[in-house]
Design a protein around this motif. Structure first.
Motif, PDB file in Angstrom:
ATOM      1  N   ILE A 250       0.878  -1.178   0.000  1.00 42.61           N
ATOM      2  CA  ILE A 250       0.000   0.000   0.000  1.00 42.61           C
ATOM      3  C   ILE A 250       0.918   1.231   0.000  1.00 42.61           C
ATOM      4  O   ILE A 250       1.492   1.605   1.023  1.00 42.61           O
ATOM      5  CB  ILE A 250      -0.942  -0.006   1.229  1.00 42.61           C
ATOM      6  N   TYR A 251       1.073   1.810  -1.163  1.00 42.80           N
ATOM      7  CA  TYR A 251       2.135   2.787  -1.450  1.00 42.80           C
ATOM      8  C   TYR A 251       1.522   4.185  -1.477  1.00 42.80           C
ATOM      9  O   TYR A 251       0.407   4.365  -1.973  1.00 42.80           O
ATOM     10  CB  TYR A 251       2.712   2.386  -2.810  1.00 42.80           C
ATOM     11  N   GLU A 252       2.256   5.174  -0.944  1.00 40.86           N
ATOM     12  CA  GLU A 252       1.784   6.564  -0.940  1.00 40.86           C
ATOM     13  C   GLU A 252       2.750   7.426  -1.768  1.00 40.86           C
ATOM     14  O   GLU A 252       3.557   8.172  -1.215  1.00 40.86           O
ATOM     15  CB  GLU A 252       1.650   7.070   0.499  1.00 40.86           C
ATOM     16  N   PRO A 253       2.648   7.332  -3.105  1.00 44.96           N
ATOM     17  CA  PRO A 253       3.604   8.030  -3.973  1.00 44.96           C
ATOM     18  C   PRO A 253       3.342   9.529  -4.095  1.00 44.96           C
ATOM     19  O   PRO A 253       4.145  10.233  -4.706  1.00 44.96           O
ATOM     20  CB  PRO A 253       3.406   7.346  -5.326  1.00 44.96           C
ATOM     21  N   GLY A 254       2.252  10.015  -3.479  1.00 45.14           N
ATOM     22  CA  GLY A 254       1.940  11.439  -3.584  1.00 45.14           C
ATOM     23  C   GLY A 254       2.735  12.303  -2.616  1.00 45.14           C
ATOM     24  O   GLY A 254       2.692  13.532  -2.692  1.00 45.14           O
ATOM     25  N   HIS A 255       3.481  11.695  -1.699  1.00 41.30           N
ATOM     26  CA  HIS A 255       4.260  12.443  -0.702  1.00 41.30           C
ATOM     27  C   HIS A 255       5.716  12.008  -0.771  1.00 41.30           C
ATOM     28  O   HIS A 255       5.999  10.829  -1.001  1.00 41.30           O
ATOM     29  CB  HIS A 255       3.707  12.180   0.703  1.00 41.30           C
ATOM     30  N   PHE A 256       6.628  12.950  -0.556  1.00 45.93           N
ATOM     31  CA  PHE A 256       8.045  12.652  -0.804  1.00 45.93           C
ATOM     32  C   PHE A 256       8.596  11.500   0.030  1.00 45.93           C
ATOM     33  O   PHE A 256       9.606  10.905  -0.337  1.00 45.93           O
ATOM     34  CB  PHE A 256       8.911  13.901  -0.649  1.00 45.93           C
ATOM     35  N   GLN A 257       7.950  11.188   1.133  1.00 47.95           N
ATOM     36  CA  GLN A 257       8.439  10.026   1.897  1.00 47.95           C
ATOM     37  C   GLN A 257       8.240   8.717   1.136  1.00 47.95           C
ATOM     38  O   GLN A 257       8.941   7.735   1.397  1.00 47.95           O
ATOM     39  CB  GLN A 257       7.736   9.938   3.262  1.00 47.95           C
ATOM     40  N   GLU A 258       7.244   8.688   0.235  1.00 46.59           N
ATOM     41  CA  GLU A 258       6.978   7.461  -0.554  1.00 46.59           C
ATOM     42  C   GLU A 258       6.962   6.205   0.317  1.00 46.59           C
ATOM     43  O   GLU A 258       7.616   5.199   0.005  1.00 46.59           O
ATOM     44  CB  GLU A 258       8.000   7.290  -1.679  1.00 46.59           C
ATOM     45  N   VAL A 259       6.216   6.289   1.396  1.00 46.68           N
ATOM     46  CA  VAL A 259       6.185   5.165   2.326  1.00 46.68           C
ATOM     47  C   VAL A 259       5.312   4.036   1.765  1.00 46.68           C
ATOM     48  O   VAL A 259       4.390   4.270   0.987  1.00 46.68           O
ATOM     49  CB  VAL A 259       5.696   5.636   3.717  1.00 46.68           C
ATOM     50  N   ILE A 260       5.654   2.815   2.154  1.00 50.15           N
ATOM     51  CA  ILE A 260       4.880   1.635   1.756  1.00 50.15           C
ATOM     52  C   ILE A 260       4.481   0.863   3.014  1.00 50.15           C
ATOM     53  O   ILE A 260       5.350   0.470   3.807  1.00 50.15           O
ATOM     54  CB  ILE A 260       5.695   0.693   0.841  1.00 50.15           C
ATOM     55  N   SER A 261       3.170   0.653   3.190  1.00 51.38           N
ATOM     56  CA  SER A 261       2.675  -0.242   4.234  1.00 51.38           C
ATOM     57  C   SER A 261       2.324  -1.565   3.553  1.00 51.38           C
ATOM     58  O   SER A 261       2.157  -1.603   2.332  1.00 51.38           O
ATOM     59  CB  SER A 261       1.429   0.357   4.900  1.00 51.38           C
TER      60      SER A 261
END
Ligand SMILES: [Zn+2]
Length: 301
Positions: free
Chosen positions: A52-63
């Motif tokens: 579950i990737y959050e590519p809209g924010h520079f952290q680009e975190v993946i849960s």
């Protein structure tokens, strides 16, 4: 990665033009799973394992969501800007427990949306989860250029906070048995004092949190301890992991999800080189020292 707090960064400085690296190539070969919350992109890594990737924010975190035959485990809860619980409920009807790989803000943002949260058994984790994070502490995460797509509906960057949550400490050796998946907690201090990994020994998978991912690795930037001490701790962790898990596949928490287990030994070697006096490739404006390696970098105070 993590905080950009001005005086005492824990991690990721917002790189200039970070979004030029998007979309990252690894995702082209993964199956995309549609969800209604378009802040998130979901990819199937294995039949019962979703990134579950959050590519809209520079952290680009993946849960990661793992669905066993009896229950589901969510490894970290992301930035807490979009509603990750809604995403999870679209992917599974199983009851869901959460385990945090560590308690930097970008891994605990959605914790308060879940009833059952397990956390590393460490004072740092207890402190952060009990306190949450204030808008002042998170202000550096929502500046100009922090996001590469519109903020999620209902999210107000000026009032970005992370709520405290109830949690149960999960000491090293704790096993989460989901039915067909058994995840074992391993203490892996280095990126932060409270970092853990989760090993699935039958499937030879290692969820590495921020202790390894294919980008700049941060060496406990928030700690007051001398840098060589912090490097020794991190190096010791990686050397031990390399002995046991080099044949595993690494499931990483930022930028791109999958790397080979050989990266554990390469990271151990890289940290040893820095300890032996390797010169930094760059010293940033905040005095942070950046060392480049093949496939990742290391950043220290
Ligand atoms: Zn982190």
């Amino acid at each position: 990665m993590q905080e950009t707090a001005v005086q005492k960064p824990d991690s990721a400085m917002q790189p200039e033009h970070w979004y030029d690296a998007l979309p990252r190539p690894a995702y082209a070969s993964l199956e995309r799973v549609p969800v209604t919350e378009d802040w998130f992109e979901v990819y199937r890594i294995q039949p019962d394992l979703y990134a579950i990737y959050e590519p809209g924010h520079f952290q680009e975190v993946i849960s990661y969501l793992i669905t066993g035959s009896e229950k589901a485990l969510l490894v970290d809860t992301g930035l807490g800007m979009g509603n990750i619980r809604k995403v999870v409920e679209e992917l599974t009807s199983l009851s869901v427990i959460v385990m945090n790989t560590h308690t930097h803000f970008d891994h605990i943002g959605g914790n308060a949306l879940f009833d059952t949260v397990y956390a590393p058994d460490h004072p740092e984790a207890r402190r952060r989860l009990s306190a949450g994070a204030t808008a002042a502490e998170l202000a550096a995460e929502v500046t100009e250029g922090s996001n590469a797509r519109p903020w999620p509906e209902g999210f107000d960057p000026a009032h970005y906070t992370i709520a405290p949550c109830a949690f149960t400490p999960a000491p090293e050796g704790t096993v989460f048995d989901l039915g067909g998946w058994k995840l074992r907690v391993i203490d892996t201090p280095g990126h932060s004092p409270d970092s853990i990994m989760l090993a699935e020994d039958d499937r030879k998978l290692l969820f590495t949190g921020d202790t390894f991912y294919p980008a700049a690795l941060y060496v406990a930037l928030a700690s007051d301890r001398p840098v060589p001490e912090l490097l020794k701790i991190y190096q010791g962790t990686m050397a031990l992991l390399a002995k046991e898990f080099s044949g595993y596949t690494l499931i990483c928490s930022h930028n791109e999800p999958v790397r080979g287990g050989e990266m554990l030994g390469k990271t151990a070697d890289a940290l040893a080189e820095i300890l032996a006096g390797k010169e930094p490739d760059e010293i940033g404006s905040a005095g942070l020292r950046r060392y480049e390696f093949d496939g990742f970098a290391v950043i220290t105070r």
